[in-house]
Design a protein around this motif. Structure first.
Motif, short mmCIF file in Angstrom:
data_model
loop_
_atom_site.label_atom_id
_atom_site.label_comp_id
_atom_site.label_asym_id
_atom_site.label_seq_id
_atom_site.Cartn_x
_atom_site.Cartn_y
_atom_site.Cartn_z
N LYS A 234 0.83 -1.21 0.00
CA LYS A 234 0.00 0.00 0.00
C LYS A 234 0.86 1.26 0.00
CE LYS A 234 -3.63 2.38 2.65
NZ LYS A 234 -4.51 2.62 1.50
N PHE A 235 1.99 1.22 0.67
CA PHE A 235 2.82 2.41 0.81
C PHE A 235 4.10 2.33 -0.01
CE2 PHE A 235 0.23 2.41 4.69
CZ PHE A 235 -0.33 3.67 4.59
N ARG A 236 4.06 1.53 -1.08
CA ARG A 236 5.23 1.47 -1.96
C ARG A 236 5.48 2.87 -2.55
NH1 ARG A 236 0.77 -0.12 -4.46
NH2 ARG A 236 0.43 0.31 -6.67
N PRO B 120 10.49 15.23 -12.10
CA PRO B 120 10.30 14.43 -10.88
C PRO B 120 9.15 13.45 -11.06
CG PRO B 120 10.43 16.78 -10.37
CD PRO B 120 10.29 16.67 -11.85
N ILE B 121 9.32 12.22 -10.58
CA ILE B 121 8.26 11.22 -10.70
C ILE B 121 7.40 11.28 -9.45
CG2 ILE B 121 7.74 8.77 -10.94
CD1 ILE B 121 10.31 8.45 -12.49
N LYS B 122 6.15 11.67 -9.63
CA LYS B 122 5.23 11.84 -8.51
C LYS B 122 4.10 10.80 -8.53
CE LYS B 122 6.14 16.81 -8.24
NZ LYS B 122 5.57 18.18 -8.26
N GLU B 123 4.30 9.76 -9.29
CA GLU B 123 3.33 8.68 -9.35
C GLU B 123 4.08 7.36 -9.51
OE1 GLU B 123 4.60 10.64 -12.47
OE2 GLU B 123 2.56 11.38 -12.10
N ARG B 124 3.33 6.27 -9.55
CA ARG B 124 3.94 4.96 -9.75
C ARG B 124 3.83 4.60 -11.22
NH1 ARG B 124 0.26 3.56 -4.70
NH2 ARG B 124 1.73 3.98 -3.00
N LEU B 125 4.98 4.60 -11.88
CA LEU B 125 5.05 4.31 -13.30
C LEU B 125 5.57 2.88 -13.50
CD1 LEU B 125 6.77 7.59 -14.56
CD2 LEU B 125 4.32 7.12 -14.34
#
Length: 348
Positions: free
Chosen positions: A19-21, A81-86
Motif C-alpha cells: 500500500k505504501f510502496r 520528478p516522478i510523482k506517481e507509480r510508473l
C-alpha cells in the motif's frame, strides 16, 4: 510454511508494504511466454504462460501508469520528478513467442512495451548459447564424474534437470577467463556431442517482418547487442562492435532511431564503465539492468535503470511479493538481521 502467504495474508506487513510502496519507475522484464515443459531448450527462460501474462497486464493497469520508452526518455530529458507509480514492460532476446503470445495481449490491452533484440539471432537464425547449454545437458549421456571439471555443486546429481541447467548457466556466466564460444566447445566435448548436433525446424526468434509489425502497433524496439555476450567479459573493441553494429542494423531494418539498450544477463558485474561510455557515445539514451529496485531519478540513473525479472511462471502475487521483498530488504535489513527474521523474506 508458505512465506509468501504469511507475508500477504496473515502478518499484514505485506499489505502495508504494498500500500505504501514509493512513487517511481518500476520495470518488469520478461523473456519467454509459454509452457516450460514444451521446450527442448532452457525451461528457466519462461516467465509465465499466456494466461498468466494477461492477468499481469490487468494488474499493471490497476496499479501503475504504464508508459512507453519514448515517454520515459522525455521524462529523462526534462529531468521530470516522478510523482506517481510508473511501470515499463520489457522483453529481452526477441523470442518468437513474444510475437505469438505477448504482442496480441499487449495490443488488446492497449499497453506499450519495449522488445530488446540481439540482432545476430534475426540475421542468422541459430540456437543461442544459453539454449545450447540447456540442450547439451538434456541430451548428454555423460555421467556426473566426467563433468566434475566444471566445478559443479555437490548436490548436482540429485538436482532436477531444470536446476542443473540453472547451475551450469550460472557457472558459464561467471567464468570470464574463457570466451563463451570456447566454453561452449569445451562443454560439447565434455558432453560427447558434436558441434552441429542441434536441429530446429524453425527459428526461435522473431524475423524482421514481425519486428516491423509490432513496432507499428505500440511496441518500441531496443538493442541487446548483436550476439548477446556478457559485455564486461569483452575487450573495448568487441564491446563497441556489439553496441554500435546492433544499433546500426536495427535502425537500417526498422527505419527508426534506436535509443534504448538492455545489458545481456543484466547484473551489475555484466557491464562496466567502458560499456556505459560506449553507449553514451553511440547515441543511446537509456540502458536497463536486472537490478531489482524502483527508480525515481531517471536522468541520474539513465544507464542503470532497474527492472524486476519476471520468472518461474510468475503470478500476480509473486509480482507483488518481489516488489515488497525488495523494499523490506532495503528498509528493514538491520532490524531483520538483529531479530533473526530473515526467513520471512525468503522466496521458498
Amino acid at each position: 510454511m508458505d512465506y509468501k502467504a504469511d507475508l500477504f495474508k496473515y502478518s499484514g506487513l505485506g499489505w502495508l508494504t504494498w500500500k505504501f510502496r514509493p512513487n517511481g519507475l518500476y520495470g518488469f522484464n520478461y523473456h519467454r511466454i509459454g509452457e516450460p515443459d514444451d521446450t527442448q531448450f532452457d525451461p528457466n527462460l519462461f516467465s509465465c504462460s499466456a494466461e498468466q501474462f494477461e492477468t499481469h497486464l490487468a494488474f499493471y493497469k490497476r496499479n501503475f501508469d504504464v508508459i512507453s520508452s519514448d515517454e520515459l526518455i522525455a521524462l529523462m530529458r526534462n529531468d521530470t520528478p516522478i510523482k506517481e507509480r510508473l511501470a515499463i514492460i520489457t522483453f529481452d532476446d526477441g523470442y518468437q513467442d513474444n510475437y505469438q503470445y505477448a504482442y496480441p495481449l499487449l495490443k488488446a490491452a492497449g499497453l506499450p512495451s519495449t522488445f530488446f533484440i540481439a540482432t545476430d539471432f534475426i540475421d542468422k537464425p541459430t540456437v543461442p548459447w544459453w539454449d545450447e547449454i540447456a540442450w547439451l545437458l538434456k541430451n548428454t549421456q555423460v555421467d556426473y564424474e566426467l563433468l566434475r571439471k566444471w566445478q559443479l555443486p555437490i548436490n548436482w546429481p540429485n538436482s532436477s534437470i531444470t536446476e542443473q541447467i540453472r547451475m551450469m548457466l550460472r557457472y558459464m556466466k561467471q567464468n570470464h577467463r574463457v570466451s563463451m564460444p570456447q566454453k561452449l566447445a569445451q562443454l560439447r566435448q565434455a558432453c560427447g556431442i558434436a558441434e552441429n548436433a542441434i536441429t530446429v525446424s524453425e527459428s526461435l526468434f522473431m524475423d524482421w517482418d514481425m519486428l516491423r509489425e509490432v513496432q507499428a502497433n505500440g511496441v518500441s524496439i531496443g538493442s541487446q547487442t548483436c550476439s548477446h555476450q556478457i559485455l564486461s567479459h569483452l575487450t573495448e573493441q568487441q564491446q563497441a562492435r556489439e553496441i554500435v553494429e546492433s544499433k546500426r542494423r536495427l535502425e537500417e531494418q526498422l527505419n527508426t532511431t534506436i535509443s534504448t539498450f538492455a545489458y545481456p544477463v543484466g547484473g551489475e558485474s555484466t557491464y562496466n564503465e567502458t560499456t556505459t561510455n560506449l553507449l553514451r557515445k553511440s547515441g543511446y539514451q537509456l540502458a536497463f539492468t536486472f537490478l531489482h529496485n524502483s527508480c525515481n531519478n531517471i536522468l541520474e540513473n539513465r544507464f542503470e535503470l532497474p527492472r524486476f525479472s519476471v520468472d518461474n511462471q510468475c503470478t500476480v502475487d509473486d509480482l507483488k511479493f518481489n516488489i515488497c521483498k525488495n523494499m523490506l530488504n532495503q528498509k528493514l535489513s538491520p532490524y531483520v538481521k538483529d531479530n533473526n527474521l530473515s526467513g520471512l523474506y525468503q522466496d521458498k
